[in-house]
Every structure is written in structure tokens, then in C-alpha cells.
Design an enzyme around this catalytic site. Structure first.
Site, PDB file in Angstrom:
ATOM      1  N   LYS A 133      38.123  32.564  41.822  1.00  0.00           N
ATOM      2  CA  LYS A 133      37.580  33.723  42.160  1.00  0.00           C
ATOM      3  C   LYS A 133      36.178  33.413  42.953  1.00  0.00           C
ATOM      4  O   LYS A 133      35.266  32.459  42.064  1.00  0.00           O
ATOM      5  CB  LYS A 133      37.511  35.151  41.436  1.00  0.00           C
ATOM      6  CG  LYS A 133      37.521  36.240  42.274  1.00  0.00           C
ATOM      7  CD  LYS A 133      38.987  36.568  42.844  1.00  0.00           C
ATOM      8  CE  LYS A 133      39.136  37.799  43.859  1.00  0.00           C
ATOM      9  NZ  LYS A 133      40.266  38.098  44.021  1.00  0.00           N
ATOM     10  N   ASP A 173      38.914  39.172  49.921  1.00  0.00           N
ATOM     11  CA  ASP A 173      38.876  40.155  48.878  1.00  0.00           C
ATOM     12  C   ASP A 173      38.341  41.149  49.264  1.00  0.00           C
ATOM     13  O   ASP A 173      38.170  41.569  50.668  1.00  0.00           O
ATOM     14  CB  ASP A 173      38.662  39.571  47.728  1.00  0.00           C
ATOM     15  CG  ASP A 173      38.884  40.577  46.268  1.00  0.00           C
ATOM     16  OD1 ASP A 173      39.964  40.634  45.647  1.00  0.00           O
ATOM     17  OD2 ASP A 173      38.038  41.378  45.918  1.00  0.00           O
TER      18      ASP A 173
END
Ligand code: NDP
Ligand code: 2IT
Length: 452
Positions: A133, A173
Site C-alpha cells: 500500500k 484508493d
């Protein structure tokens, strides 16, 4: 986070204590690790070789963490400096894979919790993708297109050297959608002199993106809830649904809920929520949020029968199904109690870790069907992996084929979480099921590949 975590069994307690000591100011990361360790105790009891080979000690430490300066110039010539992150957590199952988040709340704890969860989510999809991430504490709100572009270019000027179709493949995201992915991909192409389609997913469908990737997370969360309901011979038909958020995941969760005959009645953003008993007007919501990039309160200007509730979350609205699709810890124990008191039947997490540990415990105690994010929102990254396949083969699949593949993947994700829960004597517990099934796959691969 004011809730206390439950004490952990001895087999994982020492590892958790080391995580807390080594990452002292990272509450979200500790929360995500605590949940996984708690769930995998029966797996470790069944597999002493995982304990003997230090699988858990190794998996809680990222393979690599990158933190970098992102300087950029605003339209008035002012200089700003943000912090960029990429946490490459595990590549044991494939290239690092996971989204980028641009939001002022981003810090190392949040990126590490998301990267850690991503390992097991990606494993659960059955595809060959590792976990990662990244993102930045950059706040896109109120910024012009040109400012967003310059920020993305500066971000990629550093990150590009850590990416690649066989190394690390980011996606979107919170705060990173089609526009940002375009600018990020463009800068990667410029600085590397490579049009490397497979190094990013969520690209525009005109230039290497996959059909259904935009819709995949929201659609997938509804498919997952549909599977949980089907186990009890129930469907979405006629059910009232509460969705939080009004971004990519929320919009397509609402879209699919309508297609299955349900009535989605809420949407929200960080300022509050709207409730529309006639059903959320999806075209209006999309115009406000996707085209005008406005606030959710504007919804009621065009829908006088709807209500805007400032500074609150939609969990006080009576519904049959809840799909939290905004952010972490947005649904706490008292929200869960309100939903339960109003007769909620199923909760499917479109967001990552939106329910606090107290909320999860309350849902499970009350017999509410609860699909954790790792399983319920896996459709996004699973469709990213389909995009990587299409890029590698220089193919483009149709919308209906891609949606059918997503549907089948969500069914498999559900079934493997369900089966693992049964296997470990926790029938119907999708938290244990998803964590155990994802962890087993990662642990076997780590065992096979040696101590690295
Ligand atoms: P978007 O940026 O498109 O939308 C985010 C939405 O959540 C906005 O409505 C935003 O409101 C709201 N939100 C964000 N932060 C907060 C906050 N602190 N409090 C209240 N509301 C907030 O993001 P996505 O829809 O892509 O992501 C939503 C969630 O889904 C995240 O948890 C993400 O990690 C997860 N997810 C996303 C996937 C994807 O493919 N995009 C895949 C799997 C999970 P506001 O504009 O006011 O900030
Ligand atoms: O949380 C997630 O799974 C995502 N943001 C999507 C990741 C991806 O690589 O598609």
C-alpha cells in the site's frame, strides 16, 4: 480508538508484543495485526511447522518501507512539501499489489495497516499478487487539475524506481481515481521511457485499463453480501441498504444493490450523510461527486424529500443491509448496536477495516452476517489482477465477461472463507474464515520459499 483489544492466546502473544514495542505509535497497524493474529490461532495449532519456521514473526514485518519527500508548486507559485509512502509488505505470492491513498490523515500506521490487510486479501482471491500500500498526506480537496497533476508528477518522480510490472503494481484508493492514475502513469512513462501497461491498474479503458475495474469493489461487496444471504436462502430483493461514503466504492455498491432489487437509502461524506427513503438518486449522486466534485449536502437541494444530517454517520437509519464504504473505524460499537436494534441482517465491508473490533464482536454476538473487508472488498484488487492478465496478453475482455469473472471470484472468496470457518470450528465466522484461508496460502508459500 478507545476500545480495548481482547487478550491474545499465548501462541501469538509474544509476536504481538514485539509488534507493539517496535511500532509504538501505530494504532491502526496494531489493530489490523491483532485481528489477524487472533483469527489464526487455530491454524497455528493445526500447523506447528508454521510456528517452528517463524512465519508469523516474519509476516508482521514489511519486506520494505519507502518514505520520501514530495515537493510541489501550487497555482500561485507557493511551495508545498508532502510525505510519500510505499510499504511493500509481502511479495511471496506475486509482485507487490495494492492501492495509493491521498488523504491528509495518511501516515505510516495507516499505510502499514492497509498493506498488511492487503497480503491476506490478495491471497484470498487465489491470484498471484503480493501485498502493498502507499500514498501521501496530500489533501486533494480544493486543488485545481493542474495542481493535482504537478503533485502526481512529483510523487512519481521518486516512486517510479520502486515500481514495475514484475515488482510492484499500484492502483487507486481514497483520493486516487482515474484522473490521478492517468497523471501518475504518464509520468512513469516519461521518466522510464517505457509504456509498461502492467505497472499500474485502474487505467482508463481507452489506454490499457480493464472493463469493470471501476465498478469492481462496490459490485464485489454487494456480490459478497448476496452470497452470505444466499446461505440462508435470502436475497437482496426489497431490502433497504445503508451505504456510507460517496466515492468509487459507495457509488458502485449502490448501483449493484439497485440491480439486485434492493433500495439503497443513504450515502455520506466526511461532513455527514443523506437519507432518501425513496432510494438514492444515483445519477444525481454521481453528478455531484464525480463531475462537480461537490459535497453530499448538495444532494438535498435537488431532492427536497431527502434529509441531510450534518456531522453524523448513516448507521442510525433502519436498514436490512449495511455496506460501510468510506474509511477505517467509521462504524463503532454503538453504531453496531443501533443497526442491530433496527434489525440489520447483513454487513459487508466495502472499505478497509471500517468496523471497530467492538462493532465486529457485537455483530457476531447478535448473529448478523458479517463480511470483513478482506473478503467483501476483494473484488477491486481481483479485477486489478484481471487487468494485469489482459495487459500481459495484450487482450481486452468485454464488460459482461469481466463482470462474470468478478462474480465467480467473489463466490470463490466467499466459499473459501466459509469453508475455512467450518474447518476451524467457527461456522459462519467470516473473520476467522477469511484470515485463516488467506494466511494458510501465504504461510505455505513462505515455507516453500525459505527464510528470506
Ligand atoms: P474515494 O476517494 O472514491 O471515496 C472516499 C469516500 O469516503 C468519500 O465519500 C469520502 O468523503 C469518504 N471519506 C474518506 N475519508 C473519510 C473520513 N475520514 N471520514 C468520513 N468519510 C470519509 O475512495 P474509495 O471509494 O476508493 O475508497 C473507500 C474505501 O474503500 C476505503 O477504505 C478504501 O481503502 C476501500 N477500498 C477501495 C478500493 C478501490 O478499488 N477503490 C478497493 C478496496 C477497498 P470526503 O470526500 O468528505 O473525504
Ligand atoms: O484496498 C484495495 O484493495 C484497493 N485499494 C485496490 C488495490 C488494487 O491494487 O486494485
Amino acid at each position: 480508538m478507545t476500545e480495548e483489544f481482547t487478550p491474545l492466546p499465548a501462541v501469538v502473544r509474544d509476536v504481538y508484543d514485539v509488534v507493539v514495542a517496535r511500532n509504538p505509535h501505530e494504532p491502526e497497524f496494531q489493530q489490523a495485526v491483532h485481528e489477524v493474529l487472533d483469527s489464526i490461532v487455530p491454524v497455528l495449532e493445526a500447523h506447528p511447522e508454521f510456528v517452528a519456521n517463524g512465519i508469523v514473526e516474519r509476516i508482521v514485518e514489511p519486506e520494505r518501507q519507502i518514505i520520501f519527500r514530495v515537493p510541489w508548486t501550487d497555482d500561485a507559485g507557493g511551495i508545498h512539501v508532502n510525505r510519500g509512502f510505499r510499504v511493500q509488505f509481502s511479495s511471496v505470492l506475486g509482485p507487490y499489489k495494492g492501492g495509493l491513498r491521498f488523504h491528509p490523515s495518511v501516515n505510516l500506521s495507516i499505510i502499514k495497516f492497509l498493506g498488511f490487510e492487503q497480503i491476506f486479501k490478495n491471497a484470498l482471491t487465489g491470484q498471484g499478487i503480493g501485498g502493498a500500500k502507499g500514498g501521501s498526506d496530500f489533501d486533494p480537496r480544493g486543488r485545481s487539475d493542474a495542481e493535482i497533476m504537478r503533485f502526481c508528477q512529483s510523487f512519481m518522480n521518486e516512486l517510479y524506481r520502486h515500481l514495475g510490472e514484475h515488482t510492484d503494481v499500484p492502483a487507486g484508493d481514497i483520493g486516487v481515481g482515474a484522473r490521478e492514475i492517468g497523471y501518475l502513469f504518464g509520468q512513469y512513462r516519461k521518466v522510464t521511457n517505457r509504456h509498461e501497461s502492467g505497472m499500474f491498474t485502474g487505467k482508463g479503458v481507452q489506454w490499457g485499463g480493464a472493463e469493470v475495474r471501476t465498478e469492481a469493489t462496490g459490485y464485489g461487496a454487494v456480490f459478497f453480501a448476496e452470497e452470505m444471504l444466499a446461505v440462508h436462502s435470502e436475497t437482496f430483493e426489497g431490502k433497504r441498504v445503508a451505504v456510507s461514503g460517496s466515492g468509487n466504492v459507495a457509488i458502485y455498491a449502490i448501483d449493484k444493490a439497485y440491480q439486485l432489487g434492493a433500495v439503497p437509502v443513504t450515502a455520506s461524506d466526511s461532513s455527514g450523510y443523506v437519507v432518501d427513503d425513496a432510494g438514492i438518486d444515483l445519477d444525481l449522486l454521481r453528478r455531484i461527486k464525480e463531475v462537480e466534485r461537490g459535497r453530499i449536502s448538495e444532494y438535498v437541494l435537488a431532492r427536497p424529500d431527502a434529509r441531510f444530517v450534518e456531522g453524523a454517520r448513516p448507521w442510525e437509519v433502519p436498514v436490512d443491509v449495511a455496506i460501510p464504504s468510506a474509511t477505517q473505524n467509521e462504524l463503532d460499537e454503538s453504531d453496531a448496536q443501533a443497526l442491530i436494534a433496527n434489525g440489520v441482517r447483513a454487513v459487508a465491508e466495502g472499505a478497509n477495516m471500517p468496523s471497530t473490533p467492538g462493532a465486529v464482536a457485537a455483530f457476531q454476538k447478535a448473529g448478523v452476517l458479517f463480511g470483513p473487508g478482506k473478503a467483501a472488498n476483494a473484488g477491486g484488487v481481483a479485477t486489478s489482477a484481471l487487468e494485469m492478465s489482459q495487459n500481459a496478453a495484450r487482450q481486452r475482455w468485454s464488460f459482461s465477461d469481466s463482470e462474470a469473472k468478478l462474480r465467480a471470484i467473489m463466490q470463490r472468496v466467499h466459499d473459501s472463507a466459509y469453508a475455512a470457518a467450518e474447518r476451524y470450528d467457527r461456522p459462519g465466522d467470516y473473520v476467522v474464515g477469511a484470515n485463516a484461508a488467506g494466511f494458510e496460502r501465504v504461510a505455505h508459500a513462505m515455507l516453500a520459499q525459505g527464510v528470506i
